[in-house]
Design a protein around this motif. Structure first.
Motif, PDB file in Angstrom:
ATOM      1  N   ILE A 133       0.858  -1.182   0.000  1.00 37.76           N
ATOM      2  CA  ILE A 133       0.000   0.000   0.000  1.00 37.76           C
ATOM      3  C   ILE A 133       0.894   1.232   0.000  1.00 37.76           C
ATOM      4  O   ILE A 133       1.900   1.275   0.700  1.00 37.76           O
ATOM      5  CB  ILE A 133      -0.916   0.013   1.240  1.00 37.76           C
ATOM      6  N   SER A 134       0.536   2.231  -0.772  1.00 39.61           N
ATOM      7  CA  SER A 134       1.399   3.393  -0.923  1.00 39.61           C
ATOM      8  C   SER A 134       1.593   4.112   0.402  1.00 39.61           C
ATOM      9  O   SER A 134       0.701   4.157   1.261  1.00 39.61           O
ATOM     10  CB  SER A 134       0.819   4.362  -1.956  1.00 39.61           C
ATOM     11  N   LEU A 135       2.767   4.667   0.566  1.00 37.98           N
ATOM     12  CA  LEU A 135       3.079   5.447   1.763  1.00 37.98           C
ATOM     13  C   LEU A 135       2.141   6.648   1.889  1.00 37.98           C
ATOM     14  O   LEU A 135       1.741   7.041   2.990  1.00 37.98           O
ATOM     15  CB  LEU A 135       4.543   5.905   1.692  1.00 37.98           C
ATOM     16  N   LEU A 136       1.774   7.246   0.758  1.00 35.70           N
ATOM     17  CA  LEU A 136       0.855   8.385   0.789  1.00 35.70           C
ATOM     18  C   LEU A 136      -0.525   7.991   1.305  1.00 35.70           C
ATOM     19  O   LEU A 136      -1.215   8.803   1.922  1.00 35.70           O
ATOM     20  CB  LEU A 136       0.725   9.001  -0.608  1.00 35.70           C
ATOM     21  N   PHE A 137      -0.943   6.758   1.060  1.00 36.16           N
ATOM     22  CA  PHE A 137      -2.228   6.295   1.576  1.00 36.16           C
ATOM     23  C   PHE A 137      -2.234   6.364   3.098  1.00 36.16           C
ATOM     24  O   PHE A 137      -3.165   6.880   3.718  1.00 36.16           O
ATOM     25  CB  PHE A 137      -2.498   4.864   1.104  1.00 36.16           C
ATOM     26  N   TRP A 138      -1.169   5.838   3.709  1.00 37.14           N
ATOM     27  CA  TRP A 138      -1.102   5.842   5.167  1.00 37.14           C
ATOM     28  C   TRP A 138      -0.934   7.260   5.705  1.00 37.14           C
ATOM     29  O   TRP A 138      -1.555   7.636   6.711  1.00 37.14           O
ATOM     30  CB  TRP A 138       0.055   4.963   5.645  1.00 37.14           C
ATOM     31  N   LEU A 139      -0.102   8.066   5.053  1.00 38.28           N
ATOM     32  CA  LEU A 139       0.110   9.434   5.523  1.00 38.28           C
ATOM     33  C   LEU A 139      -1.175  10.249   5.458  1.00 38.28           C
ATOM     34  O   LEU A 139      -1.466  11.039   6.367  1.00 38.28           O
ATOM     35  CB  LEU A 139       1.200  10.117   4.686  1.00 38.28           C
ATOM     36  N   SER A 140      -1.953  10.072   4.386  1.00 35.27           N
ATOM     37  CA  SER A 140      -3.217  10.796   4.278  1.00 35.27           C
ATOM     38  C   SER A 140      -4.157  10.408   5.407  1.00 35.27           C
ATOM     39  O   SER A 140      -4.865  11.254   5.964  1.00 35.27           O
ATOM     40  CB  SER A 140      -3.878  10.517   2.920  1.00 35.27           C
ATOM     41  N   GLY A 141      -4.143   9.124   5.770  1.00 33.65           N
ATOM     42  CA  GLY A 141      -4.992   8.673   6.860  1.00 33.65           C
ATOM     43  C   GLY A 141      -4.552   9.173   8.210  1.00 33.65           C
ATOM     44  O   GLY A 141      -5.361   9.336   9.128  1.00 33.65           O
ATOM     45  N   LEU A 142      -3.245   9.441   8.372  1.00 34.26           N
ATOM     46  CA  LEU A 142      -2.716   9.893   9.662  1.00 34.26           C
ATOM     47  C   LEU A 142      -2.774  11.408   9.831  1.00 34.26           C
ATOM     48  O   LEU A 142      -2.512  11.916  10.921  1.00 34.26           O
ATOM     49  CB  LEU A 142      -1.255   9.438   9.805  1.00 34.26           C
ATOM     50  N   ARG A 143      -3.132  12.118   8.777  1.00 37.52           N
ATOM     51  CA  ARG A 143      -3.018  13.574   8.816  1.00 37.52           C
ATOM     52  C   ARG A 143      -3.930  14.209   9.867  1.00 37.52           C
ATOM     53  O   ARG A 143      -3.584  15.219  10.476  1.00 37.52           O
ATOM     54  CB  ARG A 143      -3.321  14.158   7.440  1.00 37.52           C
ATOM     55  N   ASP A 144      -5.089  13.639  10.082  1.00 36.83           N
ATOM     56  CA  ASP A 144      -6.037  14.205  11.035  1.00 36.83           C
ATOM     57  C   ASP A 144      -5.852  13.667  12.446  1.00 36.83           C
ATOM     58  O   ASP A 144      -6.662  13.948  13.323  1.00 36.83           O
ATOM     59  CB  ASP A 144      -7.473  13.948  10.585  1.00 36.83           C
TER      60      ASP A 144
END
Length: 639
Positions: A310-321
């Motif tokens: 799974i892309s790193l950006l997927f996880w980062l987007s989920g952690l942003r909030d």
């Protein structure tokens, strides 16, 4: 052994039986002497043994065992919120020596000792205790193992904090709902009617216990994503005070939240129970965070079965909030989730050598190294779509600030990481399939990208709000210029694109009107129908009257105050979702970037402003113009 444990065993070499013998505990007792950690050997972790007590208020006595990772006993892994009040730490005692603990952790140990009295599985892995937080080298090494530690545990315990009346009411509601779901449709229908009666008695306050319960700190913590995603594949329990909740009971929230239940009040009047997303309660935001957590776990499980990273950006987007004590933790937590697939058997999703993993380095440099790491590996610059608001941690315009929530988004900012191979969503490709051409300064102070200037922001339509006609009048006035743009094949095409841009959301979806036939029916047909009185001021085919009742109604329902439409010097229609664009900003297409971006010239360099929507160049049209020699590539040095 679970599928995940088998996978992790294969990936990380954890094979064979798990021994249960541990060294005997050392002396018990308490003193004021501060506990000093003994260094770990390579391949070791610490596990905490919690000793029983006669009374709830007795001092908390423990021992730390050093255990090789290939000789681990059964243990519980704890997921909890640290808390922010470091001035009110409370002592626990390891081998008789004092170790200060945050109040929430001390409360868990006290409750766990009470609940698990006599249990043979008394071993715990708790990050704040089992990792020497003052040793940055050890911290870095142990954090890299956290996904494995949570996947190997025999049980995940989620500690939500000390209980109160609201948490008891919320837990009761979840438990009864889960029981009704399990018993079948008839029991669930009966329970929903009971809830309906409660609503008619309490009004909007009927959801307040749940709102307070899910507003607890654990649900917004950055680290919980990897702790929950890995740990919940084994036995797990949510604990709040002395009450336990199963994962199945927790997921009953879906049924409570996602339904508008029809019901009849005491007077026999048909009524409907409102959903949780009442503005007064703020319910939407906390529900989204809980649903996102469950979705992350499901996405991970699917990816695991398909053996796709799974892309790193997927996880980062989920952690942003989420919230993190250290802003570096959001990136390192996402790295842990990505690394769980193993870089030997799966394609790399980021460049390990370019990534700075060091808690002593500035936050901005770590975030910058993440951008470089992603670009080197993927040859894409989708990560720029995540550039929005910035805190004091980040000054460079091309670096997304993962430490804060998105408030002024660019086009695609919310889900720049959701474009995952598992999801399969059709995406825009303003730069076609071209690879990014990027150079970074050795100190990561600049990022130079290659692309082309397509246009320039010339004028903004007045902000649209319900009941206003300023934006509509603006386009009526500029209609002649718009229809002369060769990008539009006809007036019908121009109106269709204008309407589409009005209703487009920041995530690339058309709000409200979806079918072109309906759009045309409400647009051209209504405008050309004399019954609507929309042609009274129209004297020639060079003018058009757009503010018809249905059009204004649709816009009023869908347009948000920050969204601004603009025209470019070449009469293209665009949309800014951030409110940050200015007159004269350049609309550019950068190689390897899926959507156009706004850049601002500052002396000899540029600043990245936001990603934008510009009708007419979303599907590679600018690259076609480049092939025809109508535009040229150039370098943009971003500061």
């Amino acid at each position: 052994m679970s599928a995940l444990k088998l996978f992790m065993s294969k990936m990380f070499g954890m094979e064979g039986s798990i021994p249960t013998r541990l060294p005997p505990s050392l002396r018990l007792g308490t003193s004021t002497e501060i506990y000093s950690y003994r260094p770990l050997k390579e391949g070791e972790i610490r596990l905490l043994e919690l000793f029983p007590s006669k009374e709830f208020v007795d001092p908390i006595l423990c021992h730390l065992h050093h255990i090789p990772i290939d000789d681990l006993p059964a243990y519980n892994a704890l997921s909890y919120a640290w808390g922010t009040d470091s001035t009110s730490r409370l002592p626990i005692f390891i081998d008789g020596k004092s170790l200060p603990a945050m109040p929430n952790l001390e409360a868990f140990l006290r409750q766990h000792r009470e609940d698990e009295a006599g249990s043979t599985n008394s071993m715990l892995w708790i990050d704040a205790i089992c990792i020497n937080q003052d040793d940055l080298a050890e911290r870095r090494q142990q954090i890299g193992m956290m996904c494995r530690l949570y996947s190997w545990c025999s049980r995940l315990i989620v500690w939500l904090g000390v209980g109160d009346d609201d948490s008891k009411a919320a837990i009761d509601l979840l438990k009864v709902t889960a029981k009704a779901i399990k018993e079948g449709p008839e029991a669930l229908c009966s329970w929903r009617n009971t809830l309906a009666s409660r609503f008619f008695e309490l009004g909007e306050n009927h959801h307040e216990p749940l709102f307070k319960f899910f507003s607890r700190a654990w649900f917004s913590r950055a680290w919980i994503v990897q702790e929950y995603v890995f740990g919940c594949t084994n036995d797990m329990v949510f604990r709040c005070g002395g009450l336990d909740i199963s994962q199945e009971e927790m997921e009953a929230l879906h049924d409570i939240y996602a339904s508008n239940w029809p019901a009849t009040n005491a007077m026999g009047d048909p009524r409907t129970i409102p959903r949780f997303d009442l503005p007064a309660s703020g319910g939407t935001m906390w529900y989204i965070s809980v649903a996102s957590l469950i979705t992350s776990q499901m996405t991970f499980s699917v990816a695991l079965r398909k053996d796709k990273p799974i892309s790193l950006l997927f996880w980062l987007s989920g952690l942003r909030d989420t919230n993190a004590t250290d802003p570096r933790d959001k990136v390192y937590g996402a790295l842990g989730l990505t690394e769980s697939f193993g870089q030997n058997e799966c394609p790399r999703v980021y460049d390990v050598d370019a990534m700075i993993v060091d808690y002593t380095q500035p936050v901005q440099d770590i975030y910058a190294s993440l951008v470089k790491s992603l670009v080197i590996c993927t040859k894409r610059i989708d990560v720029l779509l995540a550039c929005c608001d910035r805190s004091d941690h980040v000054q460079r315009s091309w670096i997304p600030d993962w430490s804060i929530r998105v408030r002024s988004p660019g086009f695609g900012s919310f889900d720049c990481g959701a474009r995952d191979p598992l999801v399969g969503i059709k995406r825009f490709e303003s730069s076609g399939t071209s690879d990014a051409l990027v150079a970074f300064a050795s100190d990561l102070s600049t990022m130079t990208v290659q692309g082309l200037v397509w246009d320039m922001v010339e004028t903004f339509a007045p902000e649209f709000y319900k009941g206003s006609t300023g934006s509509i009048s603006f386009f009526e006035t500029n209609w002649h210029s718009l229809v002369n743009n060769p990008a539009f094949s006809s007036e019908r095409d121009c109106l269709r694109r204008l309407w589409q841009t009005f209703l487009l959301s920041a995530v690339g979806r058309l709000a409200g009107l979806r079918a072109e036939d309906e759009l045309i029916a409400l647009g051209l047909n209504e405008i050309s129908n004399s019954d609507t009185q929309s042609l009274l001021r129209q004297e020639s085919d060079k003018e058009i009257i757009l503010h018809t009742p249905r059009f204004l109604e649709e816009l009023g329902n869908e347009i948000y105050g920050r969204d601004r439409l603009f025209l470019t010097s070449r009469n293209f229609i665009g949309k800014d979702f951030s409110g940050k664009l200015q007159y004269g900003d350049l609309i550019c297409v950068l190689l390897g970037c899926p959507v156009p971006v706004a850049l601002r010239r500052v002396g000899a360099h540029y600043e990245f402003i936001r990603s934008v929507y510009l009708d007419g160049i979303m599907l590679g049209e600018a690259l076609e113009a480049l092939e025809r020699g109508e535009v040229e590539l150039e370098d943009f040095e971003l500061h």
